[in-house]
Every structure is written in structure tokens, then in C-alpha cells.
Write a protein that holds these residues in place. Structure first.
Motif, PDB file in Angstrom:
ATOM      1  N   ARG A 157       0.915  -1.107  -0.045  1.00  0.00           N
ATOM      2  CA  ARG A 157       0.119  -0.068  -0.131  1.00  0.00           C
ATOM      3  C   ARG A 157       0.745   1.371  -0.126  1.00  0.00           C
ATOM      4  O   ARG A 157       1.575   1.404   0.999  1.00  0.00           O
ATOM      5  N   GLY A 158       1.102   1.678  -1.024  1.00  0.00           N
ATOM      6  CA  GLY A 158       2.139   2.829  -1.336  1.00  0.00           C
ATOM      7  C   GLY A 158       3.669   2.293  -1.191  1.00  0.00           C
ATOM      8  O   GLY A 158       3.956   1.150  -1.770  1.00  0.00           O
ATOM      9  N   GLU A 159       4.224   2.653  -0.199  1.00  0.00           N
ATOM     10  CA  GLU A 159       5.509   2.251   0.431  1.00  0.00           C
ATOM     11  C   GLU A 159       5.366   1.129   1.388  1.00  0.00           C
ATOM     12  O   GLU A 159       6.674   0.900   1.909  1.00  0.00           O
ATOM     13  N   GLU A 160       4.312   0.949   1.840  1.00  0.00           N
ATOM     14  CA  GLU A 160       4.208  -0.020   2.978  1.00  0.00           C
ATOM     15  C   GLU A 160       3.892  -1.274   2.694  1.00  0.00           C
ATOM     16  O   GLU A 160       2.829  -1.671   1.880  1.00  0.00           O
ATOM     17  N   LEU A 161       4.751  -2.274   3.099  1.00  0.00           N
ATOM     18  CA  LEU A 161       4.686  -3.850   2.787  1.00  0.00           C
ATOM     19  C   LEU A 161       3.657  -4.373   3.562  1.00  0.00           C
ATOM     20  O   LEU A 161       3.755  -4.319   4.924  1.00  0.00           O
ATOM     21  N   LEU A 162       2.416  -4.847   2.878  1.00  0.00           N
ATOM     22  CA  LEU A 162       1.589  -5.720   3.541  1.00  0.00           C
ATOM     23  C   LEU A 162       1.573  -6.999   3.809  1.00  0.00           C
ATOM     24  O   LEU A 162       1.384  -7.721   4.816  1.00  0.00           O
ATOM     25  N   VAL A 163       1.884  -7.812   2.610  1.00  0.00           N
ATOM     26  CA  VAL A 163       2.021  -9.180   2.477  1.00  0.00           C
ATOM     27  C   VAL A 163       3.276  -9.566   1.529  1.00  0.00           C
ATOM     28  O   VAL A 163       3.600  -8.889   0.567  1.00  0.00           O
ATOM     29  N   THR A 164       4.012 -10.562   1.924  1.00  0.00           N
ATOM     30  CA  THR A 164       4.974 -11.301   1.117  1.00  0.00           C
ATOM     31  C   THR A 164       4.638 -12.972   0.816  1.00  0.00           C
ATOM     32  O   THR A 164       3.898 -13.406   1.691  1.00  0.00           O
ATOM     33  N   ALA A 165       4.851 -13.301  -0.350  1.00  0.00           N
ATOM     34  CA  ALA A 165       4.418 -14.665  -0.650  1.00  0.00           C
ATOM     35  C   ALA A 165       5.420 -15.225  -1.603  1.00  0.00           C
ATOM     36  O   ALA A 165       5.883 -14.645  -2.484  1.00  0.00           O
ATOM     37  N   SER A 166       5.815 -16.668  -1.185  1.00  0.00           N
ATOM     38  CA  SER A 166       6.818 -17.276  -1.909  1.00  0.00           C
ATOM     39  C   SER A 166       5.971 -18.427  -2.732  1.00  0.00           C
ATOM     40  O   SER A 166       5.277 -19.094  -1.858  1.00  0.00           O
ATOM     41  N   VAL A 167       5.958 -18.512  -3.922  1.00  0.00           N
ATOM     42  CA  VAL A 167       5.039 -19.332  -4.721  1.00  0.00           C
ATOM     43  C   VAL A 167       5.745 -20.343  -5.547  1.00  0.00           C
ATOM     44  O   VAL A 167       6.547 -20.067  -6.483  1.00  0.00           O
ATOM     45  N   LYS A 168       5.667 -21.700  -5.329  1.00  0.00           N
ATOM     46  CA  LYS A 168       6.043 -22.734  -6.201  1.00  0.00           C
ATOM     47  C   LYS A 168       4.877 -23.071  -7.141  1.00  0.00           C
ATOM     48  O   LYS A 168       3.896 -23.697  -6.753  1.00  0.00           O
ATOM     49  N   VAL A 169       5.316 -22.899  -8.375  1.00  0.00           N
ATOM     50  CA  VAL A 169       4.290 -23.420  -9.410  1.00  0.00           C
ATOM     51  C   VAL A 169       4.697 -24.691 -10.406  1.00  0.00           C
ATOM     52  O   VAL A 169       5.657 -24.619 -10.634  1.00  0.00           O
ATOM     53  N   ALA A 170       3.845 -25.477 -10.539  1.00  0.00           N
ATOM     54  CA  ALA A 170       4.198 -26.614 -11.101  1.00  0.00           C
ATOM     55  C   ALA A 170       3.641 -26.587 -12.688  1.00  0.00           C
ATOM     56  O   ALA A 170       2.516 -26.085 -12.826  1.00  0.00           O
ATOM     57  N   VAL A 171       4.163 -27.220 -13.580  1.00  0.00           N
ATOM     58  CA  VAL A 171       3.984 -27.535 -14.739  1.00  0.00           C
ATOM     59  C   VAL A 171       2.895 -28.565 -15.002  1.00  0.00           C
ATOM     60  O   VAL A 171       3.761 -29.972 -14.795  1.00  0.00           O
ATOM     61  N   ILE A 172       1.879 -28.670 -15.507  1.00  0.00           N
ATOM     62  CA  ILE A 172       1.040 -29.814 -15.642  1.00  0.00           C
ATOM     63  C   ILE A 172       0.450 -29.869 -17.082  1.00  0.00           C
ATOM     64  O   ILE A 172       0.267 -29.033 -17.692  1.00  0.00           O
ATOM     65  N   SER A 173       0.162 -30.955 -17.543  1.00  0.00           N
ATOM     66  CA  SER A 173      -0.507 -31.385 -18.922  1.00  0.00           C
ATOM     67  C   SER A 173      -1.888 -31.098 -18.576  1.00  0.00           C
ATOM     68  O   SER A 173      -2.343 -31.146 -17.585  1.00  0.00           O
ATOM     69  N   PRO A 174      -2.746 -31.246 -19.447  1.00  0.00           N
ATOM     70  CA  PRO A 174      -4.066 -30.871 -19.385  1.00  0.00           C
ATOM     71  C   PRO A 174      -4.672 -32.002 -18.795  1.00  0.00           C
ATOM     72  O   PRO A 174      -6.023 -31.714 -18.051  1.00  0.00           O
ATOM     73  N   GLU A 175      -4.311 -33.230 -18.406  1.00  0.00           N
ATOM     74  CA  GLU A 175      -4.555 -34.328 -17.706  1.00  0.00           C
ATOM     75  C   GLU A 175      -4.324 -34.371 -16.134  1.00  0.00           C
ATOM     76  O   GLU A 175      -4.807 -35.058 -15.555  1.00  0.00           O
ATOM     77  N   GLY A 176      -3.575 -33.181 -15.740  1.00  0.00           N
ATOM     78  CA  GLY A 176      -2.957 -32.943 -14.578  1.00  0.00           C
ATOM     79  C   GLY A 176      -1.785 -33.495 -14.293  1.00  0.00           C
ATOM     80  O   GLY A 176      -1.226 -33.645 -12.868  1.00  0.00           O
ATOM     81  N   LYS A 177      -1.037 -34.008 -15.315  1.00  0.00           N
ATOM     82  CA  LYS A 177       0.339 -34.819 -14.774  1.00  0.00           C
ATOM     83  C   LYS A 177       1.422 -33.878 -15.172  1.00  0.00           C
ATOM     84  O   LYS A 177       1.491 -33.029 -16.006  1.00  0.00           O
ATOM     85  N   PRO A 178       2.194 -34.179 -14.427  1.00  0.00           N
ATOM     86  CA  PRO A 178       3.654 -33.150 -14.354  1.00  0.00           C
ATOM     87  C   PRO A 178       4.208 -33.364 -15.739  1.00  0.00           C
ATOM     88  O   PRO A 178       4.164 -34.296 -16.344  1.00  0.00           O
ATOM     89  N   MET A 179       4.790 -32.206 -16.133  1.00  0.00           N
ATOM     90  CA  MET A 179       5.372 -32.561 -17.553  1.00  0.00           C
ATOM     91  C   MET A 179       6.571 -31.137 -17.628  1.00  0.00           C
ATOM     92  O   MET A 179       6.548 -30.152 -16.624  1.00  0.00           O
ATOM     93  N   ARG A 180       7.408 -31.099 -18.670  1.00  0.00           N
ATOM     94  CA  ARG A 180       8.550 -30.033 -18.820  1.00  0.00           C
ATOM     95  C   ARG A 180       7.627 -28.925 -19.505  1.00  0.00           C
ATOM     96  O   ARG A 180       6.889 -29.231 -20.244  1.00  0.00           O
ATOM     97  N   MET A 181       8.182 -27.670 -19.012  1.00  0.00           N
ATOM     98  CA  MET A 181       7.803 -26.782 -19.731  1.00  0.00           C
ATOM     99  C   MET A 181       8.259 -26.475 -21.064  1.00  0.00           C
ATOM    100  O   MET A 181       9.425 -26.611 -21.351  1.00  0.00           O
ATOM    101  N   PRO A 182       7.546 -26.337 -22.067  1.00  0.00           N
ATOM    102  CA  PRO A 182       8.069 -25.921 -23.504  1.00  0.00           C
ATOM    103  C   PRO A 182       9.204 -25.168 -23.422  1.00  0.00           C
ATOM    104  O   PRO A 182       8.893 -23.823 -22.813  1.00  0.00           O
ATOM    105  N   ALA A 183      10.058 -24.789 -24.437  1.00  0.00           N
ATOM    106  CA  ALA A 183      11.140 -24.097 -24.453  1.00  0.00           C
ATOM    107  C   ALA A 183      10.740 -22.666 -24.409  1.00  0.00           C
ATOM    108  O   ALA A 183      11.317 -21.728 -24.117  1.00  0.00           O
ATOM    109  N   GLU A 184       9.640 -22.497 -25.367  1.00  0.00           N
ATOM    110  CA  GLU A 184       9.057 -21.133 -25.688  1.00  0.00           C
ATOM    111  C   GLU A 184       8.709 -20.478 -24.470  1.00  0.00           C
ATOM    112  O   GLU A 184       8.834 -19.219 -24.148  1.00  0.00           O
ATOM    113  N   VAL A 185       7.779 -21.024 -23.727  1.00  0.00           N
ATOM    114  CA  VAL A 185       7.339 -20.518 -22.466  1.00  0.00           C
ATOM    115  C   VAL A 185       8.540 -20.276 -21.476  1.00  0.00           C
ATOM    116  O   VAL A 185       8.329 -19.189 -20.748  1.00  0.00           O
TER     117      VAL A 185
END
Length: 150
Positions: A110-138
Motif C-alpha cells: 500500500r504505497g511504500e508500506e509492505l503488507l504481504v509477502t508470498a513465495s509461490v512454487k508453481v508446477a507445470v502440468i498437462s491438461p490431464e493434470g500430470k507433471p510435464m516439462r515446460m515448453p522451451a518457448e514458455v
């Protein structure tokens, strides 16, 4: 698409302004803790959108194999409360890329005041929900060292 609705890309990531509405608060006018998850998600989604790899493009395979991102882990620290009518800035930055995951750092200010910090780990998944490698372009678009662009 109106780019201003999706925030703005910065030299090191993305920033999104969000206003706190009545629906975001508890009975005392303070933002309910779970609403911060919504603000953070909007920041991540609009970061991808402005990079040209929104969720629709990812699932359609326009940038390689069809894929999606799924939050696997999130650590949040609530430092100060936001209140009704505040205008907040959600910042999103890529900390680390791997073949099948992305680590992001997010803050809510909020302006210069830090309210929240978050560290987020995001997994890459196929449309079926299985882990996969990220395409090189992405991977190249998200790489903060290459200044990837749409």
C-alpha cells in the motif's frame, strides 16, 4: 484486451493495482486473509497474460505443448492489514525457473508500506493434470535473464 486492466510489465516482473472492496473485508473493514490469495492469483494471471502466455494460450498449445500452471506450495507472511477502499499494488517476480516448475516472489504493498509477502512454487502440468516439462518457448518468455517478451 485493455492492457491497463492487466497491470504493467516492469524491468523485473509485473505490477497490478487492485482496490479493496466491501466484499474483500470482514465485519471490521479489514481485508479477510483469504482474499489476499485472490489478489496474488490475479497478479500471476495478469503477469502471464501480458507476457503473451495467458491461461487460454497455454492450454491451447499455442506456445508449445498444451499445459497449465498449478500452485504446488505457497508461503505467505501477513505483515500489516489492508482496509476497505485501499489501493494495493501486487508485484510478481520470477525468482527461479526449472524444467517443470517456476518459483515466484510476490508482494502486496500500500504505497511504500509492505503488507504481504508470498513465495509461490508453481508446477507445470498437462491438461490431464500430470507433471510435464515446460515448453522451451514458455521458458524463454518467463526467464527474467532474457527479458522474455510476447
Amino acid at each position: 484486451m485493455n492492457p491497463s486492466l492487466a497491470g504493467r510489465l516492469t524491468d523485473d516482473g509485473h505490477e497490478l493495482d487492485v482496490r479493496v472492496y466491501f466484499e474483500d473485508t470482514d465485519f471490521s473493514g479489514v481485508v479477510y486473509h483469504a482474499r489476499y490469495l485472490h489478489f496474488l492469483e490475479r497478479g500471476r494471471s495478469d503477469f502471464l497474460r501480458l507476457k503473451g502466455i495467458g491461461h487460454r494460450e497455454l492450454m491451447s498449445g499455442e506456445r508449445g505443448a498444451p499445459m497449465a500452471f498449478a500452485v504446488r506450495k505457497m508461503e505467505i507472511e501477513f505483515l500489516r492489514p489492508a482496509r476497505i477502499d485501499d489501493v494495493l499494488q501486487v508485484a510478481t517476480r520470477t525468482r527461479q525457473l526449472g524444467g517443470a516448475r517456476v518459483l515466484l516472489d510476490q508482494t502486496i504493498m500500500r504505497g511504500e508500506e509492505l503488507l504481504v509477502t508470498a513465495s509461490v512454487k508453481v508446477a507445470v502440468i498437462s491438461p490431464e493434470g500430470k507433471p510435464m516439462r515446460m515448453p522451451a518457448e514458455v521458458l524463454s518468455v518467463l526467464d527474467p535473464n532474457t527479458g522474455g517478451a510476447p
